[in-house]
Design an enzyme around this catalytic site. Structure first.
Site, mmCIF file in Angstrom:
data_model
loop_
_atom_site.group_PDB
_atom_site.id
_atom_site.type_symbol
_atom_site.label_atom_id
_atom_site.label_comp_id
_atom_site.label_asym_id
_atom_site.label_seq_id
_atom_site.Cartn_x
_atom_site.Cartn_y
_atom_site.Cartn_z
ATOM 1 C CB ALA A 41 -0.925 -0.014 1.215
ATOM 2 C CG ASN A 42 3.597 2.060 3.228
ATOM 3 O OD1 ASN A 42 2.498 2.444 3.594
ATOM 4 N ND2 ASN A 42 4.482 1.511 4.049
ATOM 5 C CB THR A 205 17.950 2.148 -0.237
ATOM 6 O OG1 THR A 205 17.458 1.095 0.587
ATOM 7 C CG2 THR A 205 17.124 2.245 -1.511
ATOM 8 C CG LEU A 206 23.688 2.605 0.546
ATOM 9 C CD1 LEU A 206 24.899 3.323 -0.049
ATOM 10 C CD2 LEU A 206 24.075 1.184 0.953
ATOM 11 N NE ARG A 209 25.995 4.457 5.526
ATOM 12 C CZ ARG A 209 26.104 3.322 4.844
ATOM 13 N NH1 ARG A 209 26.900 3.250 3.789
ATOM 14 N NH2 ARG A 209 25.443 2.256 5.226
ATOM 15 C CG ASP A 233 7.961 7.052 11.632
ATOM 16 O OD1 ASP A 233 8.674 6.028 11.471
ATOM 17 O OD2 ASP A 233 6.716 7.002 11.673
ATOM 18 C CG ASP A 239 7.555 0.505 1.529
ATOM 19 O OD1 ASP A 239 8.230 -0.363 0.944
ATOM 20 O OD2 ASP A 239 6.982 0.306 2.615
ATOM 21 N NE ARG A 272 4.003 14.746 6.340
ATOM 22 C CZ ARG A 272 3.121 14.738 5.339
ATOM 23 N NH1 ARG A 272 3.532 14.721 4.086
ATOM 24 N NH2 ARG A 272 1.835 14.721 5.595
HETATM 25 P P1 ADP Z 1 14.422 0.831 4.052
HETATM 26 O O1 ADP Z 1 13.369 1.729 4.649
HETATM 27 O O2 ADP Z 1 13.872 -0.099 3.016
HETATM 28 O O3 ADP Z 1 15.319 0.167 5.060
HETATM 29 P P2 ADP Z 1 16.514 2.837 3.616
HETATM 30 O O4 ADP Z 1 16.568 3.037 5.095
HETATM 31 O O5 ADP Z 1 17.776 2.443 2.926
HETATM 32 O O6 ADP Z 1 15.371 1.819 3.188
HETATM 33 O O7 ADP Z 1 15.981 4.212 2.992
HETATM 34 C C1 ADP Z 1 15.583 4.336 1.649
HETATM 35 C C2 ADP Z 1 15.996 5.712 1.129
HETATM 36 O O8 ADP Z 1 15.347 6.714 1.921
HETATM 37 C C3 ADP Z 1 17.489 6.016 1.239
HETATM 38 O O9 ADP Z 1 18.182 5.557 0.080
HETATM 39 C C4 ADP Z 1 17.492 7.535 1.337
HETATM 40 O O10 ADP Z 1 17.405 8.124 0.054
HETATM 41 C C5 ADP Z 1 16.204 7.826 2.117
HETATM 42 N N1 ADP Z 1 16.472 7.958 3.558
HETATM 43 C C6 ADP Z 1 16.360 6.992 4.508
HETATM 44 N N2 ADP Z 1 16.728 7.484 5.726
HETATM 45 C C7 ADP Z 1 17.071 8.765 5.537
HETATM 46 C C8 ADP Z 1 17.539 9.818 6.393
HETATM 47 N N3 ADP Z 1 17.735 9.630 7.714
HETATM 48 N N4 ADP Z 1 17.784 11.031 5.842
HETATM 49 C C9 ADP Z 1 17.602 11.251 4.516
HETATM 50 N N5 ADP Z 1 17.160 10.309 3.655
HETATM 51 C C10 ADP Z 1 16.898 9.081 4.150
#
Ligand code: ADP
Length: 295
Positions: A41-42, A205-206, A209, A233, A239, A272
């Site tokens: 859904a997201n 995705t990082l 980072r 959050d 997603d 958010r």
């Molecule tokens: P998942 O939620 O699947 O674990 P990630 O944590 O890697 O995925 O986050 C997905 C993407 O969201 C990242 O590649 C980045 O672009 C963005 N993102 C996640 N956390 C942050 C953050 N603290 N600040 C800025 N962008 C973020």
């Protein structure tokens, strides 16, 4: 061009507690809220908000009609969301005073989606459309195989990671989207290095980072930094990223531009609280991007 999403639909029940309950303890919550969630859904909401034409394939129970209605309010086409005689997928999310959480998920109707019904829904798809799926439903492998055979591009968020499910879907995948932990799990499971994963395109995705797009066929990689924000959050960051990314690609953006917009949308999301309801709309993402120093 349409994006078809075989995905979970969950009610997220969020309880605020002084501390996480211990075994045997009964504890009154200080606050309660319910919202639309589930990886599927997201992603559909992110796709729709990004301006893509999206058709959701999934299932809810009789208690979940409000979720299909909420998806439709976001602009997601829901005629292939079945109503089954069982509980809808839901999550019980306990959050303590320090923000630590414990989450229980009941898949319910999400895991009772029948493969023939998904394949039948996909019969209306056209070559060149996108098909996306994650790991919170049933029927992903059959659906991905049918979509691939019909000439659709197949994107797969292999989360939550489950070795057998991933192995079954992978042969049909055009673009695999995983976070760092899932990438490591997948490489360990397959016994290969990242560059040798058997998919044409891979996005890792990082978190804060950023993300890396790997064109594994060409042996090229493109890095997209994350935008610096103060996270509130991070639920649904991946997603939001995946939905905006596929929307961008389906709208004809090149991977670097689509990934940058996806990173901007995910950065806005993490500022958010909430899941689907906290995903930013396209105009807010474009305004945020316009405010950034150029690349
Ligand atoms: P998942 O939620 O699947 O674990 P990630 O944590 O890697 O995925 O986050 C997905 C993407 O969201 C990242 O590649 C980045 O672009 C963005 N993102 C996640 N956390 C942050 C953050 N603290 N600040 C800025 N962008 C973020």
């Amino acid at each position: 061009m349409t994006v078809w999403n075989l995905g979970s639909i969950n009610a997220d029940h969020v309880y605020r507690l002084p501390h996480l309950p211990r075994p045997g303890e009964t504890l009154a919550a200080q606050d309660y809220a319910v919202g639309l969630g589930g990886k599927g859904a997201n992603q559909s909401v992110a796709l729709a908000l990004a301006g893509a034409q999206v058709r959701h394939i999934g299932a809810i129970g009789v208690d979940g009609r409000w979720m299909a209605e909420r998806l439709a309010e976001f602009g997601v086409e829901c005629s292939a969301v079945a109503e089954l005689a069982m509980a809808s997928g839901h999550a019980i999310i306990e959050v303590d005073a320090a923000g630590e959480n414990a989450i229980l998920i009941y898949p319910g109707a999400n895991r009772a989606i029948a493969a023939p019904r998904v394949v039948q829904a996909l019969a209306a798809a056209q070559a060149g459309d996108w098909f996306i799926t994650q790991n919170e439903t049933s029927a992903q492998a059959e659906a991905a195989a049918a979509a691939h055979a019909q000439g659709l591009s197949v994107a797969y968020s292999a989360a939550p990671f489950e070795a057998a499910a991933v192995r079954a879907v992978l042969p049909h995948v055009t673009l695999l989207i995983v976070n760092e932990v899932e990438a490591a799990q997948l490489c360990a499971e397959m016994g290969v290095a990242l560059k040798d994963l058997p998919v044409p395109h891979l996005v890792v995705t990082l978190g804060a980072r950023g993300a890396v797009w790997h064109d594994l066929g060409a042996g090229l990689a493109h890095e997209t930094p994350a935008f610096p924000v103060i996270p509130v959050d991070t639920t649904g960051a991946g997603d939001t990223f995946a939905g905006y990314l596929i929307a961008g690609l389906s709208q004809g953006l090149e991977p670097p531009a689509a990934t940058r917009r996806a990173a901007a949308a995910a950065a806005r999301k993490v500022t958010r609280a909430g899941a689907a309801d906290a995903i930013p709309a396209r105009d807010a993402v474009d305004a945020f991007l316009a405010d950034q120093p150029s690349e």
